[in-house]
Design a protein around this motif. Structure first.
Motif, PDB file in Angstrom:
ATOM      1  N   GLU A 127       0.809  -1.215   0.000  1.00 38.21           N
ATOM      2  CA  GLU A 127       0.000   0.000   0.000  1.00 38.21           C
ATOM      3  C   GLU A 127       0.847   1.272   0.000  1.00 38.21           C
ATOM      4  OE1 GLU A 127      -3.710  -2.028   2.510  1.00 38.21           O
ATOM      5  OE2 GLU A 127      -2.202  -0.830   3.555  1.00 38.21           O
ATOM      6  N   LEU A 128       2.018   1.233   0.654  1.00 35.68           N
ATOM      7  CA  LEU A 128       2.799   2.458   0.866  1.00 35.68           C
ATOM      8  C   LEU A 128       4.053   2.596   0.001  1.00 35.68           C
ATOM      9  CD1 LEU A 128       2.703   2.831   4.770  1.00 35.68           C
ATOM     10  CD2 LEU A 128       1.318   4.022   3.067  1.00 35.68           C
ATOM     11  N   ALA A 129       4.608   1.503  -0.474  1.00 32.91           N
ATOM     12  CA  ALA A 129       5.907   1.566  -1.161  1.00 32.91           C
ATOM     13  C   ALA A 129       5.828   2.356  -2.464  1.00 32.91           C
ATOM     14  CB  ALA A 129       6.428   0.159  -1.433  1.00 32.91           C
ATOM     15  N   ASP A 130       6.901   3.076  -2.753  1.00 32.23           N
ATOM     16  CA  ASP A 130       7.017   3.802  -4.024  1.00 32.23           C
ATOM     17  C   ASP A 130       7.287   2.844  -5.175  1.00 32.23           C
ATOM     18  OD1 ASP A 130       6.948   6.537  -2.853  1.00 32.23           O
ATOM     19  OD2 ASP A 130       8.797   5.853  -1.902  1.00 32.23           O
ATOM     20  N   GLU A 131       8.016   1.763  -4.884  1.00 32.25           N
ATOM     21  CA  GLU A 131       8.376   0.789  -5.916  1.00 32.25           C
ATOM     22  C   GLU A 131       8.092  -0.616  -5.400  1.00 32.25           C
ATOM     23  OE1 GLU A 131      12.459   1.292  -7.013  1.00 32.25           O
ATOM     24  OE2 GLU A 131      12.246   3.445  -7.370  1.00 32.25           O
ATOM     25  N   HIS A 132       7.557  -1.472  -6.281  1.00 32.01           N
ATOM     26  CA  HIS A 132       7.314  -2.888  -5.985  1.00 32.01           C
ATOM     27  C   HIS A 132       8.151  -3.703  -6.964  1.00 32.01           C
ATOM     28  CE1 HIS A 132       3.585  -0.652  -4.978  1.00 32.01           C
ATOM     29  NE2 HIS A 132       3.674  -1.340  -3.868  1.00 32.01           N
ATOM     30  N   VAL A 133       9.084  -4.502  -6.429  1.00 30.92           N
ATOM     31  CA  VAL A 133      10.046  -5.188  -7.288  1.00 30.92           C
ATOM     32  C   VAL A 133       9.996  -6.698  -7.037  1.00 30.92           C
ATOM     33  CG1 VAL A 133      12.461  -5.348  -7.982  1.00 30.92           C
ATOM     34  CG2 VAL A 133      11.547  -3.151  -7.163  1.00 30.92           C
TER      35      VAL A 133
END
Length: 200
Positions: A127-133
């Motif tokens: 929900e909060l992360a700027d990037e999902h890797v």
């Protein structure tokens, strides 16, 4: 601009190895940061199954991660292993580290628990992360298909009920049991996770 990056994968996908590599690369560039973990198999260390490890701060449920980062100021980064085990409030504190202190946060963790449901810490990171890797190392089920689930095996059988957090191994056998239940984890594809088939 600082970033909160969440990297995720199944067990065996190299999460801890990448976390250690990032910490090493930044530290060798004269940047100062914190290496954090929770419930790591080696205690107050981040350890990889490849045999590399480094001392780390063990994140207990009562640790305020914003205060921890502030107390170590100035820092350039925070690397968080086993972030799925962090409390929701701690994930929010990591976002505040990024926003208020302008410190990069690299979080690593599992997406789902042994029931196939999101961990609370994982949900908040998504929900909060700027990037999902998603990590590129794909673990495999015994059948050869891509492993998507971390199945809990208790006394030789896949279980779908119980406490969310039970520490076990991914390489032991049920013959290792001396007292109590034998608990281990097995990587399975969705089909074999559903049926509980461990492949013979």
């Amino acid at each position: 601009m600082a970033t909160l990056r969440f990297s995720f994968g199944t067990m065996g996908s190299g999460k801890s190895t990448v976390a250690l590599q990032i910490h090493h690369n930044l530290a060798t560039r004269q940047l100062f940061g914190l290496l954090l973990t929770a419930l790591d198999r080696d205690g107050h260390r981040v350890s990889s199954r490849l045999g590399v490890a480094a001392p780390a701060i063990d994140v207990q449920p009562d640790v305020d991660l914003f205060r921890l980062a502030s107390d170590h100021w100035p820092i350039h980064y925070v690397v968080c292993d086993e972030a799925q085990f962090y409390r929701v409030e701690q994930i929010e504190q990591l976002a505040r580290v990024v926003d208020d202190l302008a410190v990069d946060v690299f979080a690593f963790g599992l997406l789902t628990d042994f029931r196939g449901e999101l961990f609370e810490g994982t949900r908040r990171l998504l929900e909060l992360a700027d990037e999902h890797v998603p990590l590129q190392v794909e673990a495999r089920c015994w059948c050869g298909a891509r492993a998507t689930h971390n199945a809990r095996v208790v006394n030789g059988a896949v279980v779908h009920e119980g406490d969310t957090i039970v520490v076990g191994d991914t390489r032991g056998s049920d013959a290792d049991r001396l007292f109590g239940d034998s608990v281990r984890y097995e990587l399975l594809c969705r089909a074999h996770f559903r049926t509980g088939d461990l492949g013979g």
